[in-house]
Design a protein around this motif. Structure first.
Motif, short mmCIF file in Angstrom:
data_model
loop_
_atom_site.label_atom_id
_atom_site.label_comp_id
_atom_site.label_asym_id
_atom_site.label_seq_id
_atom_site.Cartn_x
_atom_site.Cartn_y
_atom_site.Cartn_z
N GLY A 91 0.81 -1.21 0.00
CA GLY A 91 0.00 0.00 0.00
C GLY A 91 0.84 1.25 0.00
O GLY A 91 2.06 1.23 -0.17
N ASP A 92 0.19 2.35 0.24
CA ASP A 92 0.82 3.66 0.32
C ASP A 92 1.83 3.65 1.47
O ASP A 92 1.49 3.28 2.60
CB ASP A 92 -0.28 4.69 0.58
N PRO A 93 3.07 4.07 1.23
CA PRO A 93 4.08 4.04 2.30
C PRO A 93 3.74 4.96 3.47
O PRO A 93 4.26 4.77 4.57
CB PRO A 93 5.37 4.47 1.60
N GLU A 94 2.87 5.93 3.27
CA GLU A 94 2.48 6.83 4.35
C GLU A 94 1.27 6.31 5.12
O GLU A 94 0.92 6.84 6.17
CB GLU A 94 2.17 8.22 3.78
N GLN A 95 0.61 5.26 4.63
CA GLN A 95 -0.59 4.72 5.26
C GLN A 95 -0.20 3.80 6.41
O GLN A 95 0.54 2.84 6.23
CB GLN A 95 -1.43 3.94 4.24
N LYS A 96 -0.71 4.08 7.61
CA LYS A 96 -0.44 3.24 8.76
C LYS A 96 -1.38 2.03 8.75
O LYS A 96 -2.51 2.12 8.29
CB LYS A 96 -0.62 4.02 10.05
N VAL A 97 -0.88 0.92 9.25
CA VAL A 97 -1.68 -0.30 9.35
C VAL A 97 -1.95 -0.56 10.83
O VAL A 97 -1.02 -0.59 11.64
CB VAL A 97 -0.93 -1.50 8.73
N GLU A 98 -3.21 -0.76 11.16
CA GLU A 98 -3.58 -1.06 12.53
C GLU A 98 -4.13 -2.48 12.60
O GLU A 98 -4.78 -2.93 11.67
CB GLU A 98 -4.64 -0.08 13.03
N PHE A 99 -3.82 -3.18 13.67
CA PHE A 99 -4.36 -4.52 13.85
C PHE A 99 -4.49 -4.80 15.35
O PHE A 99 -3.86 -4.15 16.17
CB PHE A 99 -3.50 -5.59 13.17
#
Length: 85
Positions: A5-13
Motif C-alpha cells: 500500500g501507500d508508504p504513508e498509510q499506517k496499518v492497525e491490527f
C-alpha cells in the motif's frame, strides 16, 4: 500473494487477536539490483517459465483459486488484471 500500500498509510491490527491466534507477520525485501538481470534472463529464454508457471488466471478466477489453491500448490500462478488470457 504480495501487495503493498501507500508508504504513508499506517496499518492497525488487534495485537491481542494476533497473539491468541499465534499469527506471524512477515515482510518482504525487494532487491532493486536484480530486476534488470531477471528481465534479461527471461527475455533471453534462459529460464523456461513453462516449468515454473502452473496457471494464468484472470482476476475473476482468483476467488476460487484462493479457496482451493489448486494451481498454487503446483507452481506460480500469474494473474492477469486486464485483457484476455
Amino acid at each position: 500473494m504480495f501487495g503493498l500500500g501507500d508508504p504513508e498509510q499506517k496499518v492497525e491490527f488487534n495485537q491481542f487477536k494476533a497473539y491468541t491466534k499465534e499469527l506471524s507477520i512477515y515482510t518482504s525485501y525487494l532487491n532493486p539490483h536484480t530486476t534488470r538481470r531477471a528481465i534479461s534472463l527471461l527475455e533471453s529464454g534462459a529460464i523456461d517459465t513453462d516449468k515454473i508457471i502452473s496457471a494464468e488466471l484472470n482476476l475473476e478466477e482468483m476467488g476460487e483459486e484462493l479457496k482451493t489453491l489448486k494451481n498454487s500448490r503446483k507452481g506460480k500462478v500469474m494473474v492477469r488484471l486486464s485483457g484476455e488470457l
